[in-house]
Motif scaffolding. Sequence first.
Motif, PDB file in Angstrom:
ATOM      1  N   LEU A 168      -4.534  -6.228  -3.336  1.00  0.00           N
ATOM      2  CA  LEU A 168      -3.108  -5.940  -3.217  1.00  0.00           C
ATOM      3  C   LEU A 168      -3.003  -7.168  -3.840  1.00  0.00           C
ATOM      4  O   LEU A 168      -1.597  -7.299  -5.166  1.00  0.00           O
ATOM      5  CB  LEU A 168      -2.602  -5.758  -2.138  1.00  0.00           C
ATOM      6  N   THR A 170       0.775  -1.232   0.015  1.00  0.00           N
ATOM      7  CA  THR A 170      -0.068  -0.114  -0.057  1.00  0.00           C
ATOM      8  C   THR A 170       0.753   2.080  -0.054  1.00  0.00           C
ATOM      9  O   THR A 170       0.864   1.938  -0.930  1.00  0.00           O
ATOM     10  CB  THR A 170      -0.885   0.077   1.465  1.00  0.00           C
ATOM     11  N   ILE A 207      -7.986   0.464  -1.655  1.00  0.00           N
ATOM     12  CA  ILE A 207      -6.989   1.419  -1.066  1.00  0.00           C
ATOM     13  C   ILE A 207      -7.295   2.441   0.005  1.00  0.00           C
ATOM     14  O   ILE A 207      -7.560   2.286   1.943  1.00  0.00           O
ATOM     15  CB  ILE A 207      -6.085   1.728  -1.296  1.00  0.00           C
ATOM     16  N   TRP A 232      -9.442  -5.803   0.151  1.00  0.00           N
ATOM     17  CA  TRP A 232      -8.317  -4.752  -0.023  1.00  0.00           C
ATOM     18  C   TRP A 232      -6.497  -6.312   0.553  1.00  0.00           C
ATOM     19  O   TRP A 232      -6.028  -5.286  -0.919  1.00  0.00           O
ATOM     20  CB  TRP A 232      -7.685  -3.780   1.704  1.00  0.00           C
TER      21      TRP A 232
END
Length: 663
Positions: free
Chosen positions: A389, A345, A368, A385
């Motif tokens: 990713l 992130t 995000i 999340w």
Amino acid sequence: MELPMILSGPILRRVDCTQVTIWLATSEKVSITAKVLTIQQSEYSLVYEELPVHTQTKTITLGKKLFVHLIKVNPTHKNFPVEQLLGYNLYLQKGTQTYDLDSFQLLTESHPDSLIYEGLDYPTFYINTKKESPVLYGSCRKAHGKGQDALPNADRVISQHRFDLNLRPSSLFMLGDQIYADDIADPLVPYIQAIVHYLIGKREDLTFVEPKLHQHLHHLYNIQGRQHIIETLCKFTSSNAHNHLISFGEYAAMYLLSWSPVLWNLFTNEQNKSFKTLEGNEEQVKELHNFRSGTSKVRRVLANIPTYMIFDDHDITDDWNISAEWIRKVYRAPLGKHTICNGLTAFWVFQGWGNQPENFDDAFIQTIQQYVKTYPIGSKYYQDWQDTLLSFDSWHFIAPTAPRTLCLDTRTLRDYDSSPTKMKLLQLINETPKTPILIGKKGWELLDQLLKSNEWKNGDSLRIASPTPLYGVDVIEKFLKNQVYPFRSLGMPVQYQLDFEAWKYNLTGFYSFLHFLSKHKPSECIILSGDVHYASAIRAHVNLNGAQLSIYQLTSSPMKNISFDMLTGSMMKLIVWLITLGRNEPIRKSYGKKDGAWIELKSDTPDTIVPIWEEQIFYQALERGTIIETQNNLGLLLNKSSSIQNTLLINSDNDNQFEPFKN
């Protein structure tokens, strides 16, 4: 505490004739517009002419006092002019108040944090269309790494050639390990926690991620309190993880300290804290002051040159995805998986977003944003999340330079060959697991698609940014692979301690790289790399099934993290010179397959094994004779019509230049 409005930046990111992308971090939520100006030199002065532009800014809220903005500036009528000096300014509006960069003295030449160069009124750049345009490149910049930081030397080069676009660098490539998340200096620990408190405003509930952490809470925020946590709960393999970053706020703090002097000044001056309050860390204190002293120049560099960034392992954690075994253990550990996602992130916010903004759609950004605003650990949003990713497969990108630069992700697109390699060491070892394939089949397919979508044509020149060199120094790689790596089978963690991740450590992966090049047939291929903590310049002539490849491998590493002291470095240079350069002829090798496995063909190899590819490797020497440099350095490439010139920026008094390659 009153925080300054601008915390870091502006940083020039992706730039071409249709858009200029600028990154900025602020402590307040503001609306931002920009202006872009042409700069012409008249007989007595500079003439500035504002261009009609449209500004679109996307903002992500990272904490109560941390906002990151990606500002896209597009021309409203025709394209931005190329090969011409351009300047820019930003306008920040909060309520009825409007501020520009001059409001913060960033356009005041005499101010220590000024973003402008002598004689100019604004930070400047140009859009290059000539392959002769110089570029800067390097990797491995640790805040408390040994030696003088090499990145501020770029400030000197830009300043010296600020008006000469034939010699002024047009792009900067940062090739991995922009931060060392796994290796944080003791004196930085309280500063990072203070930044998290003031900017983010709350700590992540890490005990909800991993309930076993309750037993270690008294260590979690102490100096040198995390090695056991990292090893047992994250399952990471870094041996320097005493202060390893875990939360998103901690990763963000390290980026802010790396690219700007603002928070260094704020927390040392206003709180009257000093690194010297921590005893027993004199060496770390010295190196951190060294690092801090260069951050104003680094900030000015990043404001005045389009910059492209890709990760290596230390941006997340040492040994990130080094083996199938590592992946199996870490991604099953809730705290390990959580930490990697926090690191990714932060990489996206501070590095990846500006490389090619179109890679990240609104759904990605919203996912995000939902996480960093609420930290919904354990919820559906939290799982979304992590899934977003860890499944994302487009960290790689093409930088719009001349020639185009293909920037490789050698961390998340890997394959792992579980079949053993037979190796003997004193007749005690029968087999050793193979090292990773840095880009697997899926990765190469994605890169094929990327070249096609960017209208790259076979026969064009191609520049590739690979964090790890395709060609390293043979004598070093061969010694490590043949004499050191086999000790892994005796239970020694050499794979993790020495990072056996060079392309040539796995010939399947190495061949796939050559095959990719032979398929696209670039007229010339220049590979820019870092990672290995020495600099070198290598040319390879490759014959692959009849296809002829000309490859130039230029490596610059480290920016700030000397791994070989003066005696060790000098001995290493001498040994490499005696073994390699002393031959006065190229190293010749050929490779084929035996029993389905790639092997290097020797004089006693049966004639029935046919070479698949052959190569000649030429090493270029520095002016003083050695073929490697182990001091901190930053590479400067100048691709002339008749030669390729590679200079290492070592310090303000002495630059080392490799003998130019003749085209």
